[in-house]
Design an enzyme around this catalytic site. Structure first.
Site, PDB file in Angstrom:
ATOM      1  N   SER A  11     -40.454 -63.743  15.613  1.00 31.19           N
ATOM      2  CA  SER A  11     -40.951 -62.824  16.645  1.00 31.19           C
ATOM      3  C   SER A  11     -39.863 -61.999  17.309  1.00 31.19           C
ATOM      4  O   SER A  11     -40.104 -60.872  17.727  1.00 31.19           O
ATOM      5  CB  SER A  11     -41.699 -63.609  17.721  1.00 31.19           C
ATOM      6  OG  SER A  11     -42.705 -64.362  17.120  1.00 31.19           O
ATOM      7  N   THR A  12     -38.662 -62.558  17.455  1.00 32.24           N
ATOM      8  CA  THR A  12     -37.600 -61.823  18.146  1.00 32.24           C
ATOM      9  C   THR A  12     -36.352 -61.748  17.286  1.00 32.24           C
ATOM     10  O   THR A  12     -36.141 -62.570  16.400  1.00 32.24           O
ATOM     11  CB  THR A  12     -37.238 -62.495  19.489  1.00 32.24           C
ATOM     12  OG1 THR A  12     -36.791 -63.824  19.213  1.00 32.24           O
ATOM     13  CG2 THR A  12     -38.408 -62.535  20.433  1.00 32.24           C
TER      14      THR A  12
END
Length: 196
Positions: A11-12
């Site tokens: 996600s990041t």
């Protein structure tokens, strides 16, 4: 020859893809598409590239279900699209292979859950809209300030005297051309109905 194509996503930017890539390599994936983007974003470029790369008979392999889809509905849509193209889908951690009999059963159940999820979302949205209307809240985009619209219409009516074009009026007031023209149309209709 049929290929195993891997897709890994975190996600990041700070998160690590290493574990997923290792598991995909161990499974036998010869090509792995890697993404560092939130699953909530629809523009997952690497996923789009992976889907474009896959051919009939190939399998898309993902370490975990949540690495591929944002919701049951999203997962079902991706799985359906792949199935139509004759492409398999495998999740390593959950041990699901949609090309096996057990996987096909899981796929059917997934479709029913996705439909239920979509219906729930639609129902909640409808209820929310009705509640907001009952409370007198305006639905949709916020309308233009009536004073500003009146000013724009006044400028439009006086445009021959002051030499302003509609574009000039839009720049000055911020009222869109479409609003100006629709209000003028409304006024003309009212004036006509008064005459008859």
């Amino acid at each position: 020859m049929n290929k195993l194509v891997g897709y890994a996503r975190v996600s990041t930017v700070g998160q690590d893809l290493k574990l997923q890539v290792e598991k995909l390599e161990k499974y036998g994936c010869e090509k792995i598409f890697q993404e560092k983007k939130s699953g909530a974003k629809t523009d997952r470029e690497e996923l789009a590239k992976a889907l474009d790369y896959l051919r009939e008979g190939d399998k898309l392999v993902v370490y975990k279900i949540d690495r591929l889809a944002r919701s049951t509905f999203d997962l079902h849509k991706i799985a359906m699209d792949l199935s139509k193209k004759g492409i398999g889908l495998v999740f390593i951690k959950e041990q699901i292979d949609f090309t096996t009999p057990a996987g096909k059963l899981m796929f059917t159940m997934l479709g029913a859950i996705a439909e239920f999820e979509r219906d729930l979302i639609n129902e909640r949205t409808k209820e929310g809209r009705e509640r907001a209307k009952a409370q007198g809240k305006h639905m949709g985009r916020k309308g233009q300030d009536e004073k500003v619209v009146k000013k724009a219409l006044k400028l439009y009516q006086d445009k021959d005297n002051n030499g302003l074009s509609v574009n000039d009026i839009v720049k000055m007031t911020g009222v869109p051309r479409s609003t100006i023209y629709s209000k003028i149309k409304e006024r003309k209709k009212k004036a006509t109905s008064v005459l008859f």
